[in-house]
Design an enzyme around this catalytic site. Structure first.
Site, PDB file in Angstrom:
ATOM      1  N   LYS A 276     -10.242  -2.610   0.418  1.00 19.70           N
ATOM      2  CA  LYS A 276      -8.824  -2.990   0.399  1.00 19.70           C
ATOM      3  C   LYS A 276      -8.684  -4.467   0.028  1.00 19.70           C
ATOM      4  CE  LYS A 276      -5.741   0.165   1.547  1.00 19.70           C
ATOM      5  NZ  LYS A 276      -6.296   1.295   2.243  1.00 19.70           N
ATOM      6  N   ARG A 277      -9.585  -5.275   0.555  1.00 20.66           N
ATOM      7  CA  ARG A 277      -9.507  -6.722   0.312  1.00 20.66           C
ATOM      8  C   ARG A 277      -9.666  -7.047  -1.173  1.00 20.66           C
ATOM      9  NH1 ARG A 277     -13.939 -10.060   2.433  1.00 20.66           N
ATOM     10  NH2 ARG A 277     -13.510 -11.534   0.779  1.00 20.66           N
TER      11      ARG A 277
END
Ligand code: GLU
Length: 482
Positions: A253-254
């Site tokens: 996600k990052r």
């Protein structure tokens, strides 16, 4: 090259993420380059995990990116329907054919049995393939089990041989199907599983090139074996390198593994996303970094796609986005920024908005940045009095100039309070106070509450007289307290 027909075949089991969007882009530009047709096919064979909301997100995301398809679920086309859940009759026909020709068979093994076998093989360090137990059941045995309502799946008889194919990106590849075994192709006659449905649909939809992520490479020998069994032509395959996170691991996600619509919400522009995604695995062979979709259609070539993973670099996306923002017309940029101000409850009008945008355009990396950058026009934030003092000056001088500016600005009529009329005042004060820094610095900080900001008169004009004087007074008070 004959007619080129490609497809993007997303499963609506999640949002449209960067991997599928990039696959769609490569299919799209390849197709345009050869004036072919690009198809959208929704692969919703996994009924439990498929969801209409994901299909909607995928369609919205692809449309936002401008990757329009020539045939697809809503627009139809010669090979409709384009949603797999609506094509069961087609799969049934081919499943039956494979069964009749003894190229597929009913398998009645229970889930527990299969799992136990798998575990055994793995523990012995062997490939966890199906044992073939149901491969040679007699017609009578099959009829009896079917009559007895025994649960089953349909398996494909994998020919025990090597399968070769020439991948447009990865070159000649060889797979030993002994390591694959007889795999499941359908839950029953009309309910296919992924590998089988893909093969049938690609044939029925006259697809010529399959461009997809490398995560599908191990499916390709299965699909080729199915094509051979069904007498379908073997298609051209191109497997795109995986997109990796900044540390070469799986995207998290990052690293931006999120819905494409999320990028839209954050203020990335579709043209920047397209440009950025094209460089995820494709190398133009020059230093050129900025490509419009039209240029990509001309310059793109499969030969220049790398085999190794493509690293997702968010800074690069931001810098490409900033490039497109800088080139944008004021009107268009103001239109894109307006909703952010509205949402934050900041009242503005067209003229004010355009003035703000003009001042800040250079600093915006993504549209949502505008709020942080331009917040001070609507509400000053608190700041340390010390930052009002220019580095070559001192508190007394800062105070003296601000008081002088205040006095002079007060005498300007409300409707004359603009750059044109304020500039001569600052010119005189600059002369009087021995340098622009002595005047411009404290005034700029007073008006913007920050050390780096656009020039003070531009800010003053946007703020208006009342707000400008108010902020100068606050700055004077602050200085007097230190
Ligand atoms: N439905 C597959 C997926 O979403 C793609 C299948 C393919 O391209 O062959 O990953």
């Amino acid at each position: 090259m004959g007619v080129v027909r490609t497809r993007i075949a997303p499963s609506p089991t999640g949002f449209l993420h960067i991997g599928t969007a990039r696959t769609a882009l490569f299919n799209y530009i390849f197709t345009k380059k050869y004036q072919g047709q690009f198809v959208l096919r929704i692969e919703d064979t996994d009924i439990e995990r498929s969801d209409e909301k994901f299909e909607m997100d995928i369609i919205e995301g692809l449309k936002w990116l401008g990757l329009n398809w020539d045939e697809g679920p809503e627009i139809g086309g010669d090979y409709a329907p384009y949603r797999q859940s609506e094509r069961n009759y087609t799969y049934a026909k081919y499943t039956q054919k494979l069964l009749d020709e003894n190229k597929a068979y009913y398998c009645f093994c229970s889930q527990e049995e299969l799992e136990a076998q798998r575990a055994d093989l793995i523990s012995e360090g062997l490939a966890p393939i199906y044992s073939g137990k149901c491969r040679n059941l007699s017609k009578e045995e099959i009829a009896e089990k079917l009559n007895g309502n025994n649960k089953y799946i349909i398996r494909f008889k994998m020919p025990g041989k090597k399968i070769f194919f020439d991948d447009m990106i990865r070159g000649n590849l060889e797979f030993d199907t002994e390591l694959v075994g007889d795999f499941a192709i359908a839950k029953n006659i009309g309910i296919p599983l992924y590998n089988f449905a893909v093969v049938v649909d690609d044939f029925e939809m006259k697809i010529t090139h399959i461009i997809r992520g490398e995560d599908h490479i191990s499916n390709t020998p299965k699909q080729i074996a199915l094509c051979e069994a069904l007498d379908f032509p073997i298609l051209q395959y191109a497997h795109l390198p995986l997109i990796l996170g900044h540390d070469r691991s799986k995207m998290s996600k990052r690293d931006g593994a999120t819905s494409i619509i999320e990028y839209k919400k954050q203020g990335f522009l579709p043209e920047a996303m397209i440009n950025f995604m094209a460089l995820l695995g494709w190398n133009p062979g020059t230093n050129k970094e900025i490509f419009s979709i039209k240029e990509l259609e001309k310059e793109f070539s499969m030969e220049r796609i790398q085999k190794s993973g493509a690293i997702f670099n968010i800074q690069k996306l931001e810098s490409i986005n900033a490039h497109y923002i800088k080139k944008m017309t004021l009107e268009k940029l103001a239109d894109l920024c307006a909703p952010y101000f509205k949402k934050a409850g900041y009242k503005t009008n067209d003229e004010k908005l355009k003035k703000i945008i003009k001042l800040e355009q250079e600093r915006i990396k993504k549209i949502s940045d505008i709020l942080e950058i331009a917040k001070f026009f609507f509400e000053p934030s608190d700041y340390l009095a010390e930052i009002l003092i220019w580095k070559k000056s001192n508190k007394e001088k800062a105070l003296a100039t601000l008081k002088d500016v205040l006095k002079n600005f007060e005498s300007v009529a409300d409707n004359n309070f603009n750059i044109q009329n304020l500039k001569p005042i600052l010119d005189i004060l600059t002369e009087k106070h021995n340098g622009a820094g002595e005047v411009f610095w404290p005034l700029r900080v007073a008006l913007s509450s920050q050390e780096s900001s656009p020039p003070p008169l531009e800010i003053a004009e946007i703020l208006d007289k009342k707000e400008t004087l108010k902020r100068i007074k606050i700055a004077i008070d602050k200085l007097m307290q230190i």
